[in-house]
Design a protein around this motif. Structure first.
Motif, mmCIF file in Angstrom:
data_model
loop_
_atom_site.group_PDB
_atom_site.id
_atom_site.type_symbol
_atom_site.label_atom_id
_atom_site.label_comp_id
_atom_site.label_asym_id
_atom_site.label_seq_id
_atom_site.Cartn_x
_atom_site.Cartn_y
_atom_site.Cartn_z
ATOM 1 N N GLN A 76 -17.187 40.677 43.212
ATOM 2 C CA GLN A 76 -16.095 41.622 42.989
ATOM 3 C C GLN A 76 -14.740 40.977 43.286
ATOM 4 O OE1 GLN A 76 -16.315 45.164 45.349
ATOM 5 N NE2 GLN A 76 -14.436 46.023 44.524
ATOM 6 N N THR A 77 -14.654 40.263 44.397
ATOM 7 C CA THR A 77 -13.402 39.590 44.759
ATOM 8 C C THR A 77 -13.084 38.494 43.758
ATOM 9 O OG1 THR A 77 -13.864 40.037 47.089
ATOM 10 C CG2 THR A 77 -12.205 38.361 46.610
ATOM 11 N N LEU A 78 -14.084 37.769 43.326
ATOM 12 C CA LEU A 78 -13.878 36.713 42.337
ATOM 13 C C LEU A 78 -13.341 37.305 41.035
ATOM 14 C CD1 LEU A 78 -14.085 33.700 42.013
ATOM 15 C CD2 LEU A 78 -16.437 33.974 41.274
ATOM 16 N N ARG A 79 -13.922 38.427 40.595
ATOM 17 C CA ARG A 79 -13.428 39.098 39.386
ATOM 18 C C ARG A 79 -11.989 39.570 39.605
ATOM 19 N NH1 ARG A 79 -16.934 43.343 39.006
ATOM 20 N NH2 ARG A 79 -18.792 42.259 39.616
ATOM 21 N N HIS A 86 -3.340 38.533 38.596
ATOM 22 C CA HIS A 86 -3.477 37.600 39.715
ATOM 23 C C HIS A 86 -3.212 36.143 39.307
ATOM 24 C CE1 HIS A 86 -5.322 41.018 41.714
ATOM 25 N NE2 HIS A 86 -5.020 40.392 42.835
ATOM 26 N N GLN A 87 -3.167 35.866 38.026
ATOM 27 C CA GLN A 87 -2.953 34.490 37.589
ATOM 28 C C GLN A 87 -1.644 33.893 38.119
ATOM 29 O OE1 GLN A 87 -5.355 32.553 36.275
ATOM 30 N NE2 GLN A 87 -6.501 34.416 36.751
ATOM 31 N N PRO A 88 -0.524 34.628 38.041
ATOM 32 C CA PRO A 88 0.712 34.062 38.606
ATOM 33 C C PRO A 88 0.596 33.779 40.103
ATOM 34 C CG PRO A 88 1.235 35.912 37.181
ATOM 35 C CD PRO A 88 -0.268 35.894 37.352
ATOM 36 N N ARG A 89 -0.160 34.608 40.812
ATOM 37 C CA ARG A 89 -0.345 34.379 42.250
ATOM 38 C C ARG A 89 -1.113 33.087 42.490
ATOM 39 N NH1 ARG A 89 -2.116 40.362 44.381
ATOM 40 N NH2 ARG A 89 -0.272 41.444 43.626
ATOM 41 N N LEU A 90 -2.200 32.912 41.745
ATOM 42 C CA LEU A 90 -2.987 31.677 41.905
ATOM 43 C C LEU A 90 -2.178 30.465 41.467
ATOM 44 C CD1 LEU A 90 -6.519 32.883 40.776
ATOM 45 C CD2 LEU A 90 -5.757 32.346 43.090
ATOM 46 N N PHE A 114 2.027 34.276 48.772
ATOM 47 C CA PHE A 114 0.680 34.500 48.238
ATOM 48 C C PHE A 114 -0.163 35.288 49.233
ATOM 49 C CE2 PHE A 114 -3.778 33.356 48.012
ATOM 50 C CZ PHE A 114 -4.075 33.628 46.681
ATOM 51 N N ARG A 115 -0.134 34.884 50.492
ATOM 52 C CA ARG A 115 -0.958 35.539 51.504
ATOM 53 C C ARG A 115 -0.554 37.009 51.664
ATOM 54 N NH1 ARG A 115 -4.187 32.203 54.613
ATOM 55 N NH2 ARG A 115 -4.229 33.764 56.270
ATOM 56 N N LYS A 116 0.737 37.293 51.611
ATOM 57 C CA LYS A 116 1.193 38.681 51.708
ATOM 58 C C LYS A 116 0.697 39.489 50.508
ATOM 59 C CE LYS A 116 5.312 37.928 54.507
ATOM 60 N NZ LYS A 116 6.784 37.878 54.524
ATOM 61 N N GLN A 117 0.773 38.895 49.312
ATOM 62 C CA GLN A 117 0.324 39.594 48.105
ATOM 63 C C GLN A 117 -1.169 39.876 48.137
ATOM 64 O OE1 GLN A 117 1.742 36.805 45.181
ATOM 65 N NE2 GLN A 117 3.654 37.915 44.872
ATOM 66 N N GLU A 118 -1.916 39.025 48.799
ATOM 67 C CA GLU A 118 -3.373 39.186 48.890
ATOM 68 C C GLU A 118 -3.791 39.889 50.178
ATOM 69 O OE1 GLU A 118 -5.582 38.572 46.456
ATOM 70 O OE2 GLU A 118 -3.849 38.047 45.229
ATOM 71 N N ASN A 119 -2.808 40.446 50.892
ATOM 72 C CA ASN A 119 -3.066 41.152 52.149
ATOM 73 C C ASN A 119 -3.801 40.281 53.165
ATOM 74 O OD1 ASN A 119 -1.851 43.603 51.298
ATOM 75 N ND2 ASN A 119 -3.680 44.015 50.071
ATOM 76 N N MET A 120 -3.418 39.028 53.230
ATOM 77 C CA MET A 120 -3.967 38.089 54.206
ATOM 78 C C MET A 120 -2.976 37.978 55.367
ATOM 79 S SD MET A 120 -5.171 35.210 51.416
ATOM 80 C CE MET A 120 -6.219 34.171 52.411
ATOM 81 N N HIS A 121 -3.490 37.681 56.545
ATOM 82 C CA HIS A 121 -2.646 37.522 57.728
ATOM 83 C C HIS A 121 -1.658 36.377 57.495
ATOM 84 C CE1 HIS A 121 -1.390 37.141 61.868
ATOM 85 N NE2 HIS A 121 -1.685 35.861 61.809
ATOM 86 N N THR A 122 -0.394 36.578 57.917
ATOM 87 C CA THR A 122 0.605 35.514 57.847
ATOM 88 C C THR A 122 1.132 35.247 59.244
ATOM 89 O OG1 THR A 122 2.347 37.121 57.383
ATOM 90 C CG2 THR A 122 1.327 36.048 55.492
ATOM 91 N N PRO A 123 1.214 33.983 59.617
ATOM 92 C CA PRO A 123 1.756 33.646 60.944
ATOM 93 C C PRO A 123 3.268 33.846 60.955
ATOM 94 C CG PRO A 123 1.286 31.660 59.732
ATOM 95 C CD PRO A 123 0.800 32.813 58.882
#
Length: 125
Positions: A76-79, A86-90, A114-123
């Motif tokens: 699901q995440t891969l899709r 998501h292409q511009p993000r990658l 990118f990390r913010k857009q993907e809801n990943m933790h940012t230092p």
């Protein structure tokens, strides 16, 4: 930088009337050498700082890729990542990789975005 301070304190007054040309030339050469050494010292510090930024950005990019494509990556995440929006993000992540050697701080910024857009933790920056 300390060599420059010593040189400034030891070259003597360059505006004294009656100073010989040879003495003035010697003092100016000593001062020029001290200035060049101080500039070289600053340039070396800048090179080391730039290298630190490059290494930190490389580690940040590596952590992002590992986190994104970890063993927990499901279909699901891969899709989700393959969707057109998501292409511009990658692509920004690929741009961050290319920017590492030229502009490590730009690379850091792109990775953070990118990390913010993907809801990943940012230092903290």
């Amino acid at each position: 930088m300390s060599e420059l301070i010593v040189a400034l304190n030891t070259v003597g007054d360059l505006t004294v009337s009656g100073i010989s040309t040879a003495t003035l030339e010697t003092r100016l050469h000593r001062l020029a050498a001290a200035v060049r050494a101080a500039v070289d010292e600053v340039e070396q510090v800048n090179d080391v700082t730039r290298l630190h930024h490059e290494v930190a950005s490389y580690c940040y990019l590596s952590a992002t890729v590992v986190e994104l494509f970890s063993a927990d990556l499901d279909e699901q995440t891969l899709r989700h990542l393959g969707e057109p929006e998501h292409q511009p993000r990658l692509e920004s992540l690929a741009t961050a990789r290319r920017a590492l050697a030229l502009e490590p701080l730009l690379s850091w910024s792109l990775i953070t975005t990118f990390r913010k857009q993907e809801n990943m933790h940012t230092p903290m920056q």
